[in-house]
Design a protein around this motif. Structure first.
Motif, short mmCIF file in Angstrom:
data_model
loop_
_atom_site.label_atom_id
_atom_site.label_comp_id
_atom_site.label_asym_id
_atom_site.label_seq_id
_atom_site.Cartn_x
_atom_site.Cartn_y
_atom_site.Cartn_z
N ASP A 323 -1.51 7.95 -7.79
CA ASP A 323 -0.90 7.31 -8.95
C ASP A 323 -1.25 5.83 -8.94
OD1 ASP A 323 0.61 6.39 -11.03
OD2 ASP A 323 2.54 7.02 -10.21
N THR A 324 -2.07 5.41 -9.90
CA THR A 324 -2.46 3.99 -10.00
C THR A 324 -1.77 3.30 -11.16
OG1 THR A 324 -4.37 4.61 -11.33
CG2 THR A 324 -4.71 4.43 -8.96
N SER A 325 -0.75 3.97 -11.74
CA SER A 325 -0.12 3.40 -12.94
C SER A 325 0.55 2.06 -12.65
CB SER A 325 0.90 4.39 -13.50
OG SER A 325 1.92 4.66 -12.55
N LEU A 326 1.25 1.95 -11.51
CA LEU A 326 1.94 0.68 -11.21
C LEU A 326 0.94 -0.45 -11.00
CD1 LEU A 326 4.74 1.99 -8.79
CD2 LEU A 326 4.83 1.63 -11.26
N LEU A 327 -0.19 -0.14 -10.34
CA LEU A 327 -1.22 -1.16 -10.15
C LEU A 327 -1.76 -1.62 -11.50
CD1 LEU A 327 -3.05 -2.67 -8.08
CD2 LEU A 327 -4.69 -0.80 -8.39
N HIS A 328 -1.99 -0.67 -12.42
CA HIS A 328 -2.50 -1.04 -13.74
C HIS A 328 -1.48 -1.84 -14.54
CE1 HIS A 328 -6.09 1.11 -13.00
NE2 HIS A 328 -5.58 2.34 -13.12
N ILE A 329 -0.19 -1.52 -14.38
CA ILE A 329 0.85 -2.29 -15.08
C ILE A 329 0.84 -3.74 -14.60
CG2 ILE A 329 3.36 -2.58 -15.29
CD1 ILE A 329 3.55 0.50 -15.26
#
Length: 915
Positions: A323-329
């Motif tokens: 899950d890379t969503s937090l990094l992208h946020i």
């Protein structure tokens, strides 16, 4: 403070994403994009047998009889499929014979078949769950597998269960079971949508049924086969990533492939994603004040891209999802914070959204129209242009209600303007569209609204549903109409009866049902062919509709049976008059068909609600019973239902149950009726007639039980008992010097058997009766099935030396033609003509002509039904050879027959005998 602000903004953005769950949507978007860019081939071990549009077109409206699935299962097994799974509901019974066929096919498959079990949520009670499992007869010979899937909050199905709890038991999912992982295992896995669904082998259901086994073996040997629906009409479709709508059966195949390839994907802990996001915040906290905006952006982008590439490689190479969503946020937060003073963010985002919207809108297959708050069109996509015939340049700025309108409750067309748009966002409505050429067509519109840059805006997703509505009308027509005649069918008749009885109960009216059966229609079918018979049924349907107009419902029950329903006050009298009118019309008005003038009578049974019964089923059943009474009375008759008719049927059913025991107990015996030579009134023969000596009911005549005999499996046994008994009695008389001809009636079952000639020869040999003293009597109803075979049998019988009589002559459809085909010795004129020759000129002419014809053909004539001396004298004057009837003697036992006739040397018959 200014240095801390960007980091505080990013931290707050990260916290809000975690608390609201927004990161899950971003994670799904990122993972879905990986599937879109990655691609891997299926193993080829899974084959989908699709219930597709060609199969529905060839095999008819769904659902199909389960016997069809049994045939498919046999085909798949012959082709060597290793495992077979059905994604079809088998939880409720259908046709009993069809269900039995399918259960037998499952048993023969030896446990290699998987059937679905699934939860179904009640539409009436919230939270109530129904469990749909295969019927016990199916479950005993198959594996159960769960086929339930659950969509994410955005409506897309991404995850798939390893199994489910059904009534307390763990049931593995279909994909896990076929993929070789049926262990008791809770939880779900992510389906690998990088596997190309379009490359999964698909065979059409109807093609599999029709394909040669050798060809199927090349395609299916040692394969795992999933049988399920792909046709849009059957509706089993789910939304999945990559912007696709996928049939449920294809999704099951993808899940199976995921397990087979070791691609049952699992997400790594969220803690790893959180550590990566916090790490980026720490890096940017250190570098923020030292670098320029473009340098900061380059660092953020390089870290995000590097981590995302690593996540892509991990997802491709192993069954794990990072899950890379937090990094992208966090990365987007820093980019936004740095660009906030450099660009017009709102305008930039708006332009991006608008361009994305236009790309999507231009590519969708449905028409899309957008309007401003005044209802003026602001967007018109190519599909809408093709649907309405107006190009986008013609429609921009034009009111939407110029091409779309809505009918109100009174079917009055009203303008579809801004007011209606504002009142209906989020609804699906049916509207009227107007093409450029003026043609009006039905449109299904999905309406929605949003707040745009210039206020509230509205959109309508438009679909031409002309074909769908025509198909619905066609299906309704097929479901309610008899396909041959165009009349209402049995289903429509039942619905009409339900409504008519409810109305009659409220209005204190009556309802009558008339069941009509055509007389001798089978003769026409057998003689002139089924196509001729079908055309005649269509003419009958037209005649009935013409006679009744719009005052009653006319339906075809099947075969040559029709039904009429009428309602009103004193309906019994109306029904009787109507039946009389129909019978009279059919008897006196011919049907013109293919240069033939056909007269075909009918018989009618009538029942009345509430006098006779209180339910639609009983009303039809009672009319059927009355019809049997009418047909038994005489052709062209009609009869009302009475309790006596029901009692007679009950009596017949009781006799049927006692018939087998009557054979075992030897309760049958033969009576004999004398046959007289008219020129000297000598006894020359006796017709053997069967009677049933019932231990409780006494002597029962053949009229009450011969129908039972003819339809019984023991028909041949009874017929040959009659033949042997009559031959033995005739032989005994012959040994006493009384050479009397013994007449025996042949049954239809004897002529259909292969040993009639042998049985007659055996009876003659066993009894010792001279062959010329045996007279076999044949009625027309046993000659209709096979003319050539019957002629051959009669020639062989004649070669034995026995005689042949054509019984009941004159009552059949093709009697004259039979005189030419078959080697008869004599004709027996039916009693229906003989009884009225003194009072009916027509009957007299028929009898006289028949006697003359017989003499020219070298045949003797026996007149049946002579009941008085005057009739006998008329027959003598016409030149008739022989006669029988109550005037000479009733049928009596052999003992009574001998007691009366043996003392008579030359019986002088002047008065009726008491015997």
């Amino acid at each position: 403070m200014r240095r801390i602000a960007p980091h505080a903004f990013v931290a707050a953005l990260l916290l809000v994403a975690l608390l609201t769950g927004a990161h899950e949507a971003i994670r799904n978007l990122v993972v879905d994009s990986r599937f879109a860019l990655l691609s891997r081939a299926p193993t080829g071990e899974v084959v989908l047998v699709a219930i597709d549009p060609p199969s529905l077109e060839k095999m008819g409206v769904w659902p199909w009889p389960r016997a069809v699935h049994a045939d498919l299962l046999a085909k798949l097994r012959q082709a060597g499929a290793s495992e077979i799974a059905f994604d079809i509901d088998f939880s409720s019974p259908s046709d009993e014979a069809s269900d039995r066929r399918f259960a037998e096919a499952l048993r023969d498959a030896g446990g290699s078949v998987v059937l679905p079990a699934f939860k179904q949520w009640s539409s009436h009670q919230q939270g109530l769950i129904f469990y749909n499992s295969p019927l016990p007869a199916f479950a005993d010979h198959s594996w159960a597998a769960s086929v339930n899937v659950v969509a994410d909050t955005d409506g897309l199905v991404r995850r798939y269960p390893f199994g489910d709890q059904v009534r307390g038991d763990f049931v593995p999912s279909l994909g896990a079971l076929l993929g070789g992982s049926p262990q008791l295992r809770a939880g779900t896995f992510a389906i690998d949508f990088s596997i190309t669904a379009g490359e999964i082998p698909v065979l059409s259901y109807v093609d599999v049924l029709r394909q040669e086994t050798s060809t199927l073996q090349e395609l299916l040997s040692k394969k795992k086969v999933i049988v399920g629906a792909t046709a849009l009409e059957l509706g089993d479709r789910v939304n999945v990533p990559k912007g696709s709508i996928m049939p449920g059966a294809v999704l099951q195949a993808l899940a199976t492939e995921s397990v087979l390839q070791g691609r049952a994907l699992q997400g790594l802990p969220l803690l790893l994603a959180l550590i990566g996001a916090i790490g980026l915040i720490l890096v940017m906290s250190t570098a923020w004040g030292r670098l320029k905006h473009l340098q900061r952006a380059a660092i953020v982008l390089s870290i995000a891209v590097t981590v995302e590439l690593g996540a892509w490689w991990l997802q491709w190479d192993s069954p794990y999802i990072l899950d890379t969503s937090l990094l992208h946020i966090v990365a987007v937060g820093y980019l936004c914070a740095g660009a906030a003073h450099e660009i017009d963010l709102r305008g930039w985002l708006g332009r991006i959204a608008e361009r994305r919207f236009q790309r999507v809108a231009m590519s969708v297959g449905d028409g899309l129209a957008c309007t401003d708050q005044n209802g003026l069109i602001t967007f018109w996509n190519p599909a809408a242009a093709a649907m309405f015939g107006h190009a986008p340049a013609e429609m921009i700025g034009t009111p939407l209600n110029e091409v779309i309108s809505k009918a109100d409750a009174t079917d009055r067309t009203i303008a579809f303007g801004p007011e209606i748009l504002r009142s209906m966002p989020g609804n699906v409505v049916e509207l009227e569209g107007r093409r450029k050429d003026g043609q009006i067509f039905p449109v299904e519109a999905h309406l929605f609204g949003w707040e745009g840059a210039h206020g509230t805006e509205y959109g309508a997703l438009l679909r031409d549903i002309s074909v769908r509505k025509r198909e619905i009308q066609r299906i309704r027509h097929l479901a309610s109409t008899d396909t041959l005649t165009g009349l209402a069918n049995r289903h429509t008749l039942r619905e009409h009866l339900d409504a008519a009885l409810m109305e009659a109960e409220l209005e204190r009216h009556e309802v009558a049902v008339l069941v009509i059966d055509l007389d001798r229609f089978k003769d026409i079918n057998d003689t002139l062919g089924h196509t001729f018979g079908d055309d005649l049924l269509c003419l009958v349907a037209q005649r009935l509709q013409t006679l009744l107009g719009n005052d009653a419902l006319v339906a075809r029950l099947g075969g040559d049976e029709f039904a009429i329903v009428i309602s009103g006050v004193e309906v019994a009298q109306t029904a009787g008059a109507l039946a009389a009118r129909i019978c009279h019309n059919f008897q006196n008005e011919s049907f013109s068909l293919r240069r033939r003038e056909m007269r075909i009578g009918c018989s009618i049974g009538i029942s009345v609600y509430p006098r006779d019964t209180s339910s639609p089923e009983q009303l039809l059943s009672s009319a059927d019973l009355a019809l049997y009474r009418a047909k038994a009375a005489r052709e062209g008759k009609w009869s009302f239902y009475t309790e006596e008719i029901k009692a007679a049927l009950a009596n017949k059913l009781a006799l049927e149950s006692e018939f087998a025991r009557a054979i075992e107990r030897n309760e049958f015996e033969l009576f004999y009726q004398p046959q007289i030579r008219l020129r000297d009134l000598r006894l020359i023969g006796a017709e053997a007639l069967i009677r049933w000596r019932h231990p409780k009911r006494g002597l029962i005549g053949p009229a009450e039980f011969m129908d039972i005999v003819h339809t019984s499996a023991s028909s041949n046994d009874v017929a040959y008992w009659v033949l042997h008994t009559a031959c033995r009695k005739g032989a005994a008389w012959e040994r006493q010097g009384r050479n009397l001809r013994v007449g025996v009636n042949l049954s239809p079952s004897q002529l259909e058997s292969d040993n009639l000639v042998g049985a007659v020869a055996e009876a003659l040999k066993e009894s010792g009766l001279s062959p010329h003293l045996l007279d076999l009597e044949v009625t027309e109803n046993i000659l209709l099935s096979d003319d050539e075979r019957a002629a051959e049998i009669f020639v062989r019988l004649r070669s034995l030396g026995v005689g042949l009589s054509f019984d009941d002559f004159g009552t059949g459809f093709g009697s004259l033609s039979y005189l030419k085909k078959y080697p008869f010795d004599r004709l027996k004129i039916d009693r229906s003509f003989v009884g009225e020759i003194r009072n009916n000129a027509g009957d007299a002419a028929i009898v006289s002509s028949t006697i003359g014809l017989a003499k020219q053909l070298g045949l003797d004539v026996v007149a049946e039904g002579v009941e008085d001396a005057a009739t006998m004298d008329v027959l003598v004057g016409m030149g008739c050879n022989e006669a029988q009837g109550y005037y000479f003697g009733r049928p009596v036992s052999s003992v009574e027959f001998e007691q009366f006739w043996w003392p008579q040397s030359v019986p002088a018959v002047k008065e009726p005998h008491a015997a």
